[in-house]
Scaffold this active site. Structure first.
Site, PDB file in Angstrom:
ATOM      1  CB  CYS A  10       1.111 -45.997  33.377  1.00 16.52           C
ATOM      2  SG  CYS A  10      -0.112 -44.985  32.551  1.00 16.52           S
ATOM      3  N   GLY A  36       6.720 -42.915  33.118  1.00 21.74           N
ATOM      4  CA  GLY A  36       5.729 -41.836  33.062  1.00 21.74           C
ATOM      5  C   GLY A  36       6.188 -40.654  33.876  1.00 21.74           C
ATOM      6  CG  ASN A 110       1.522 -49.972  32.416  1.00 20.55           C
ATOM      7  OD1 ASN A 110       2.439 -50.770  32.379  1.00 20.55           O
ATOM      8  ND2 ASN A 110       1.343 -49.081  31.454  1.00 20.55           N
ATOM      9  N   GLY A 111      -1.670 -49.520  30.921  1.00 18.07           N
ATOM     10  CA  GLY A 111      -2.183 -50.165  29.720  1.00 18.07           C
ATOM     11  C   GLY A 111      -3.235 -49.300  29.067  1.00 18.07           C
ATOM     12  CB  CYS A 245       4.693 -54.585  24.872  1.00 17.46           C
ATOM     13  SG  CYS A 245       5.368 -53.137  24.053  1.00 17.46           S
ATOM     14  CE1 TYR A 251      12.964 -44.427  24.264  1.00 23.56           C
ATOM     15  CE2 TYR A 251      10.753 -44.907  25.068  1.00 23.56           C
ATOM     16  CZ  TYR A 251      11.801 -44.021  24.920  1.00 23.56           C
ATOM     17  OH  TYR A 251      11.712 -42.764  25.412  1.00 23.56           O
ATOM     18  CB  CYS A 393       1.533 -48.728  20.453  1.00 26.62           C
ATOM     19  SG  CYS A 393       1.162 -49.913  21.767  1.00 26.62           S
ATOM     20  CB  CYS A 443       2.075 -57.491  20.701  1.00 27.89           C
ATOM     21  SG  CYS A 443       1.424 -56.137  19.671  1.00 27.89           S
ATOM     22  CB  CYS A 446       5.054 -50.871  16.765  1.00 32.10           C
ATOM     23  SG  CYS A 446       6.118 -51.964  17.726  1.00 32.10           S
TER      24      CYS A 446
HETATM   25  P1  AMP Z   1      11.765 -39.334  16.291  1.00 27.80           P
HETATM   26  O1  AMP Z   1      12.391 -38.026  16.143  1.00 27.80           O
HETATM   27  O2  AMP Z   1      10.271 -39.200  16.405  1.00 27.80           O
HETATM   28  O3  AMP Z   1      12.148 -40.308  15.197  1.00 27.80           O
HETATM   29  O4  AMP Z   1      12.232 -39.942  17.671  1.00 27.80           O
HETATM   30  C1  AMP Z   1      13.105 -41.007  17.793  1.00 27.80           C
HETATM   31  C2  AMP Z   1      13.618 -41.076  19.209  1.00 27.80           C
HETATM   32  O5  AMP Z   1      12.518 -41.217  20.111  1.00 27.80           O
HETATM   33  C3  AMP Z   1      14.536 -42.262  19.451  1.00 27.80           C
HETATM   34  O6  AMP Z   1      15.729 -41.744  20.042  1.00 27.80           O
HETATM   35  C4  AMP Z   1      13.819 -43.148  20.436  1.00 27.80           C
HETATM   36  O7  AMP Z   1      14.676 -43.628  21.438  1.00 27.80           O
HETATM   37  C5  AMP Z   1      12.775 -42.249  21.043  1.00 27.80           C
HETATM   38  N1  AMP Z   1      11.495 -42.945  21.299  1.00 27.80           N
HETATM   39  C6  AMP Z   1      11.008 -44.045  20.717  1.00 27.80           C
HETATM   40  N2  AMP Z   1       9.791 -44.378  21.211  1.00 27.80           N
HETATM   41  C7  AMP Z   1       9.507 -43.441  22.144  1.00 27.80           C
HETATM   42  C8  AMP Z   1       8.406 -43.247  23.052  1.00 27.80           C
HETATM   43  N3  AMP Z   1       7.369 -44.074  23.066  1.00 27.80           N
HETATM   44  N4  AMP Z   1       8.460 -42.185  23.881  1.00 27.80           N
HETATM   45  C9  AMP Z   1       9.524 -41.341  23.859  1.00 27.80           C
HETATM   46  N5  AMP Z   1      10.590 -41.483  23.049  1.00 27.80           N
HETATM   47  C10 AMP Z   1      10.590 -42.518  22.208  1.00 27.80           C
END
Ligand code: AMP
Length: 466
Positions: A10, A36, A110-111, A245, A251, A393, A443, A446
């Site tokens: 969020c 979000g 958010n959280g 975080c 990311y 997470c 933290c 992950c």
């Molecule tokens: P995957 O196919 O599940 O390994 O997705 C990896 C991709 O998801 C990478 O390009 C990341 O940038 C992206 N990613 C990582 N964390 C998230 C997240 N929380 N929400 C959406 N995309 C994510």
């Protein structure tokens, strides 16, 4: 409890003392859209009562001039929400507004609360009727049920009962109150525009409205903003440590934002890329990012290694929710709709592709294939600017359950084989921590399964998740 309860991302924004409060909140949410994309809402106050507009959808699709006009007053809070499985439930769209004995109260959160289930059960036993299935509503009921006779004390007593992460905004007819959990898991910043105070998840929201960043709201701090100005109450809740975080740097946050003590996200990501190049050199002709998430670290990698950077994958930024998939299956359609390789750059080349993380591994696999088969690359070397993601997470980043995280059950060589890359390298834990400011405050559950916030019933909840 359903596992998807934990999966929420969020953004929040609030403003006090501006004639265009709702319009600026709209812009703040627009800049925070990356946090979000499922729903958004704004609640304003005209000093007599609260006004609320919220829907499923993107900020720019939900709000128009007519709708913003229905949000009068000099103060407002807003919220962007994203949640995965379970689908979009209109009841969970925030801000949530309720009447209680002292008047009206709106909340934007958010959280994730890790003891929401227990609190909800005990509140329901005391007679509370919940409007939503969102853990954020627990705050409203705790405030309403508190016996204290002023709102600030009621919020403090509510906070004493919750456990988890919260960057939280409350709006009443006359006050805006901002609180950050004592671990400081999610970012929350304070700024000023035209003499009005603004609070928001990230400073990129301030830039769009011409607000100046003043400082972060401290972990455990409550800010009350009203006709008397701004009053800060430090350490209204305390924790044994901080737990910012780390995934916000990797990311989630936007590269132009300054978070966790005013550090620029882009600069930190570039350092991750530089470190990755130092730890894992490989001979190659070209470095390309997976856009957008891999861009800053790919630039850092290129700067450190001297290997030229190019945009070898082009991202379509305009994908609507309603695109129609062809009936006959096209290979890798899911990734193709978003990314396309630039064959002119890649053909016959040894290519390093940089992304921020591997979650399930499916995206990386498709990208490697695309670069090799469609792009014509001779070699594909995958570099990840974070360590292997091994733990889900529970504090507000949308990660899947543990067994879906490829690195929870596979080593780097097995993941490399799965993705079909020629080589695969992740950033080391040491390399990661060496390059973040104040590393002891973070933290990194992950990456190391070291969860800083315990929760009651942890074992049974974890069972549902793993
Ligand atoms: P995957 O196919 O599940 O390994 O997705 C990896 C991709 O998801 C990478 O390009 C990341 O940038 C992206 N990613 C990582 N964390 C998230 C997240 N929380 N929400 C959406 N995309 C994510």
């Amino acid at each position: 409890m359903k596992a998807d309860k934990f999966r929420e991302e969020c953004g929040v924004f609030g403003i006090f003392g501006h004639p265009e409060a709702a319009n600026l909140t709209y812009l703040g949410l627009y800049a925070l859209q990356h946090r979000g994309q499922e729903s958004a809402g704004i609640c304003s106050s005209d000093q007599k009562q609260l006004h609320l507009e919220k829907s499923i959808g993107l900020v720019a699709d939900i709000f128009n001039e007519k709708r913003l006009k229905r949000l009068p007053g000099y103060m407002a809070i807003g919220h962007n929400r994203y949640s995965t499985a379970g689908g979009s439930n209109p009841k969970n769209v925030q801000p949530i507004v309720a009447n209680y004995s002292l008047g009206q109260l709106a909340i934007a959160h958010n959280g994730n609360l890790v003891n929401a289930f227990e609190l909800r059960k005990s509140l329901e036993e005391e007679g509370a009727i919940f409007q939503s299935t969102s853990d954020s509503e627990v705050f409203i009921h705790l405030v309403a049920h508190s016996k204290a006779d002023d709102l600030k004390e009621r919020i403090v007593s509510a906070l004493a009962r919750v456990n988890g992460s919260y960057s939280l905004l409350f709006l009443t007819e006359k006050k805006l109150i901002a609180v950050r959990d004592p671990y400081g898991v999610r970012p929350l910043s304070l700024g000023q525009v035209d003499g009005a105070y603004v609070v928001g998840s990230e400073t990129c929201a301030f830039d769009l409205i011409g607000a100046t960043y003043i400082r972060d709201i401290e972990p455990g701090e409550m800010l009350v903003i009203d006709a008397n100005g701004l009053t800060s109450y430090k350490s209204v809740v305390t924790a044994p440590r901080k737990a910012f975080c780390i995934f916000e740097y990797i990311y989630f946050a936007r590269p132009d934002s300054y978070i966790f003590g005013g550090h620029n996200v882009n600069a930190v990501r570039k350092l991750f890329g530089r470190q990755l190049a130092t730890e894992n050199p490989v001979d190659a002709d070209l470095i390309i990012p997976v856009p957008d998430s891999g861009v800053p670290s790919a630039i850092g990698y290129s700067e450190q290694s001297g290997i030229p950077f190019e945009f070898g994958l082009i991202r379509n930024h305009y994908i609507g929710r309603t695109f129609i998939e062809p009936k006959q299956s096209i290979r890798h359609f899911g990734v193709k709709i978003k990314l396309n390789p630039v064959r002119e750059l890649l053909e016959g080349k040894r290519v390093i592709v940089v992304d921020d993380s591997i979650v399930r591994g499916t995206t990386s696999k498709k990208i490697v294939k695309m670069i090799r088969e469609q792009g014509g690359a001779r070699e594909v070397h995958m570099k990840i600017s974070s360590p292997p993601t091994v733990g889900p997470c529970f504090y507000g980043i949308d990660t899947p359950t543990r067994h879906e995280l490829i690195a929870s059950s596979h080593n780097v060589e097995e993941i490399r084989r799965y993705t079909t890359a020629d080589t695969l390298a992740y950033l080391s834990m040491e390399g990661l921590f060496k390059n973040i400011p104040d590393p002891e405050n973070f933290c990194s559950a992950c990456f190391d399964n070291n969860y800083p916030i315990d929760f009651p019933g942890q074992e049974s909840q974890l069972e549902l998740l793993f």
